[in-house]
Design an enzyme around this catalytic site. Sequence first.
Site, short mmCIF file in Angstrom:
data_model
loop_
_atom_site.label_atom_id
_atom_site.label_comp_id
_atom_site.label_asym_id
_atom_site.label_seq_id
_atom_site.Cartn_x
_atom_site.Cartn_y
_atom_site.Cartn_z
N SER A 64 -4.48 9.06 1.25
CA SER A 64 -5.51 8.23 0.61
C SER A 64 -5.11 7.66 -0.74
CB SER A 64 -6.79 9.03 0.44
OG SER A 64 -7.44 9.12 1.67
N LYS A 67 -4.99 4.03 -0.89
CA LYS A 67 -6.21 3.20 -0.96
C LYS A 67 -6.30 2.42 -2.28
CE LYS A 67 -8.70 5.99 2.38
NZ LYS A 67 -9.30 7.27 2.65
N TYR A 189 -4.36 0.55 8.69
CA TYR A 189 -4.86 1.68 7.88
C TYR A 189 -4.04 2.96 8.11
CZ TYR A 189 -7.82 5.48 6.30
OH TYR A 189 -8.27 6.65 5.69
N TYR A 240 -13.58 11.89 -3.79
CA TYR A 240 -14.68 12.08 -2.83
C TYR A 240 -15.83 12.84 -3.49
CZ TYR A 240 -10.28 11.39 -0.53
OH TYR A 240 -9.05 10.93 -0.23
N VAL A 258 -4.88 13.67 1.31
CA VAL A 258 -4.81 14.94 2.06
C VAL A 258 -3.38 15.42 2.31
CG1 VAL A 258 -7.09 14.85 3.17
CG2 VAL A 258 -5.12 13.81 4.30
N1 GLN Z 1 -5.47 9.17 6.62
C1 GLN Z 1 -6.49 10.09 6.19
C2 GLN Z 1 -7.75 9.85 6.99
O1 GLN Z 1 -8.13 8.75 7.18
C3 GLN Z 1 -6.70 9.93 4.71
C4 GLN Z 1 -7.67 10.93 4.18
C5 GLN Z 1 -7.39 11.39 2.79
O2 GLN Z 1 -6.25 11.40 2.31
N2 GLN Z 1 -8.42 11.87 2.16
O3 GLN Z 1 -8.41 10.77 7.42
#
Ligand code: GLN
Length: 304
Positions: A64, A67, A189, A240, A258
Site C-alpha cells: 500500500s 498508493k 492495482y 487505516y 502489509v
Molecule cells: N495489496 C494489498 C491489498 O490490496 C495492499 C494492502 C495494504 O498494504 N494495506 O490487500
Amino acid sequence: MIDLQSILQDIYTEATKTQDKGVVASYIPELANVDINKFGVHLRTCEGTEYGIGDYNEKFSIQSISKVLALTKAISFKGNEVWARVDVEPSGNPFNFLSLLELENGIPRNPLINAGALVISDILISHFENPKEDFINFIRALTLDDSINYNEQVAHSEKITGYRNYAAANLLKSFNNLHNEVEDVLDFYFHQCSIEMNCSQLSKAFYLFANKGKCLQNKTHITESQTKRINALMLTCGFYDEAGEFAFTVGLPGKSGVGGGIVALLPNKFIITTWSPGLNKKGNSKLGMLALEQFTTKTELSIF
Ligand code: GLN
C-alpha cells in the site's frame, strides 16, 4: 548537533529485542514466505546524507505504500478533479472495508484505502499510454534506479485471492466510479502493490514530499500546495484505522504497507523508512511503529 547514526543504532538494538514481532501477512500467500526477523531502517536528510541499519538494502513488497505514489501521479494529471471521485476523510476502518462504500454511493473515503486506490488506478490507466510500464518508469525516475520492478508472483498471488478487491472494484463500477474494465483496473492495482523496493529506495522516492513536490532530479511533479495535501492525507489516512495512533505516538505523515514497510517524513528535513514484516492487528508493521515512535521521541523531530 544530534548524532542520528547512534540514535538509530540504539533504536534498532532495542527494537530487535522485542519478543512479539507481530505476524507476517498471509492473506496474500506469496507474502507469507518472508522471514519475520528481517528489520531495516534508513534515513535520508533533505541535504542527501544517508543513514542505514540492518536490512535496509533488501527489497520487499511495498504494497500500500504504492498508493501515495499512484495518487501523486493522478494529481499531476487531473489536479483537483480527483476529489470529485474520492474523498479526503479518514475512514476509521480497515484498508479493505467495504460497507462505507455502499453507504456513501461509491465515493471512497480517501485515496489511501483500497477502494480509493482502485479509483486512482482507474484514473492512471485512462491517462498513461502504457500504464504498467509508465508507472514503474515514474518510480525509477524518482529513485534514479532502473532496477526497481514488479514482482509477478506476488501480483498473481494477490489476483487469485483478491476477493475483497474484486468486490470493491465491482461496487465502484456499479456506481459508475470506474471508467475502465474491472479486470484492467485490478491488474494495474495488483501490480502496483507488488513493486519491490528497499528502504533506501523508498526514502529517495518519498523525497519529493519533503521537498515541496520536487524530486531528486529537481523536477517539479506536483505543486507545493498539492504536496501539502498529500502529506495531510498521509497523516490522517496513511495507517487505516491506526492513523490516529500513528499521529499520536509518532507525529509524522507516513504510509504503511502489509509487506511491513513504513515511510514517514518531516517536510524540509528528512525521510525515514522502516521494514519489519511482522504486522500488528491493524496491518501495520509492529517494529516499524515502535522504532518510529522511539525516533521522534529521542530526536524531538516531529511535525508537532
Ligand atoms: N495489496 C494489498 C491489498 O490490496 C495492499 C494492502 C495494504 O498494504 N494495506 O490487500
